[in-house]
Design an enzyme around this catalytic site. Structure first.
Site, PDB file in Angstrom:
ATOM      1  N   ASP A   1      21.748 102.871  51.984  1.00 55.44           N
ATOM      2  CA  ASP A   1      20.708 102.613  51.218  1.00 55.44           C
ATOM      3  C   ASP A   1      19.411 102.372  52.304  1.00 55.44           C
ATOM      4  O   ASP A   1      19.820 102.216  53.572  1.00 55.44           O
ATOM      5  CB  ASP A   1      20.439 101.663  50.217  1.00 55.44           C
ATOM      6  CG  ASP A   1      20.861 100.269  50.835  1.00 55.44           C
ATOM      7  OD1 ASP A   1      20.801  99.912  51.952  1.00 55.44           O
ATOM      8  OD2 ASP A   1      21.212  99.052  50.029  1.00 55.44           O
TER       9      ASP A   1
ATOM     10  N   LYS B   1      25.014 108.466  47.428  1.00 51.94           N
ATOM     11  CA  LYS B   1      24.886 107.112  47.879  1.00 51.94           C
ATOM     12  C   LYS B   1      25.945 106.276  46.780  1.00 51.94           C
ATOM     13  O   LYS B   1      26.824 105.695  46.831  1.00 51.94           O
ATOM     14  CB  LYS B   1      23.722 106.335  47.977  1.00 51.94           C
ATOM     15  CG  LYS B   1      23.829 105.038  48.584  1.00 51.94           C
ATOM     16  CD  LYS B   1      22.633 104.036  48.154  1.00 51.94           C
ATOM     17  CE  LYS B   1      22.998 103.367  46.925  1.00 51.94           C
ATOM     18  NZ  LYS B   1      22.186 102.567  46.432  1.00 51.94           N
TER      19      LYS B   1
END
Ligand code: SF4
Length: 216
Positions: free
Chosen positions: A139, A121
């Site tokens: 997320d 991420k």
């Protein structure tokens, strides 16, 4: 409405709401963005933005940061969650950037994900926001909204990222991930909802009347 029709509707509505969303983490260059994203784990962007000016006074590039004692980094970022791990990661990734990448942040998923404290991420945010390379950082907020908007049946962020990449044109990924973050912060909290509170859900599911839950 099919899943693709829902995605097209989301894209249109988000474009009207957030035509030009700013990058929430204040930064000067790829390195300061990378460090800010590492600091943002389990913290608000606002909290990160409140400590980074002091951190940049200490060091704002890999060479300078690699010479700073980990305890001095920790002293500046102490108010953030997971501060000891983050201080260690910042020093470690700075050293690795100096030793293996000529003191520069590499524009490569593989190289970024090899840095201490940097997962997929974080690498996706840097690729997207520092280098403009299409990526879709997912997320927990994007994961939740993608489920509530019926854009994925994925049970984890990996599957959700794959589903979103199929639904949205590649050239929109960098924009739409930011737009979803802004929408989630303003409209969609982590708490339960009956799925009728906001315009996007009402448009996608005009007859929905049951509580919306999120799979972890
Ligand atoms: S209606 Fe509920 S689930 Fe849908 S976006 Fe709004 S807060 Fe989130």
């Amino acid at each position: 409405m099919t899943r693709q029709q829902r995605a097209d509707t989301v894209l249109r509505m988000l474009g009207e709401l957030y035509p030009d969303p700013p990058i929430p983490l204040l930064h000067r260059d790829p390195y300061t963005l990378l460090v800010s994203v590492v600091l943002s784990a389990q913290c608000t962007d606002k909290a990160v933005n409140s400590v980074t000016p002091s951190l940049w006074k200490l060091a704002d590039n890999p060479r300078a940061m690699s010479r700073v004692d980990e305890r001095d980094i920790l002293a500046v970022i102490r108010c953030l969650g997971l501060a000891p791990q983050k201080a260690k990661a910042i020093r470690g990734l700075s050293q690795m950037l100096v030793n293996e990448h000529g003191g520069k942040v590499p524009a490569s998923f593989k190289a970024l994900e090899e840095l201490p404290g940097v997962g997929h991420k974080t690498a996706s945010v840097v690729m997207s926001q520092a280098f403009g390379i299409p990526a879709f950082p997912v997320d927990t907020h994007i994961h939740r909204l993608a489920q509530r908007w019926g854009l994925t049946s994925g049970k984890n962020v990996v599957q959700t990222e794959a589903d979103l990449k199929k639904l949205f044109p590649r050239e929109t990924w960098n924009l739409v991930h930011l737009q979803i973050i802004y929408y989630g912060r303003e409209h969609c909290t982590a708490r339960g909802c009956d799925g009728t509170a906001c315009g996007i859900c009402r448009t996608l599911y005009p007859t929905r009347r049951k509580p919306v839950t999120t799979k972890k």
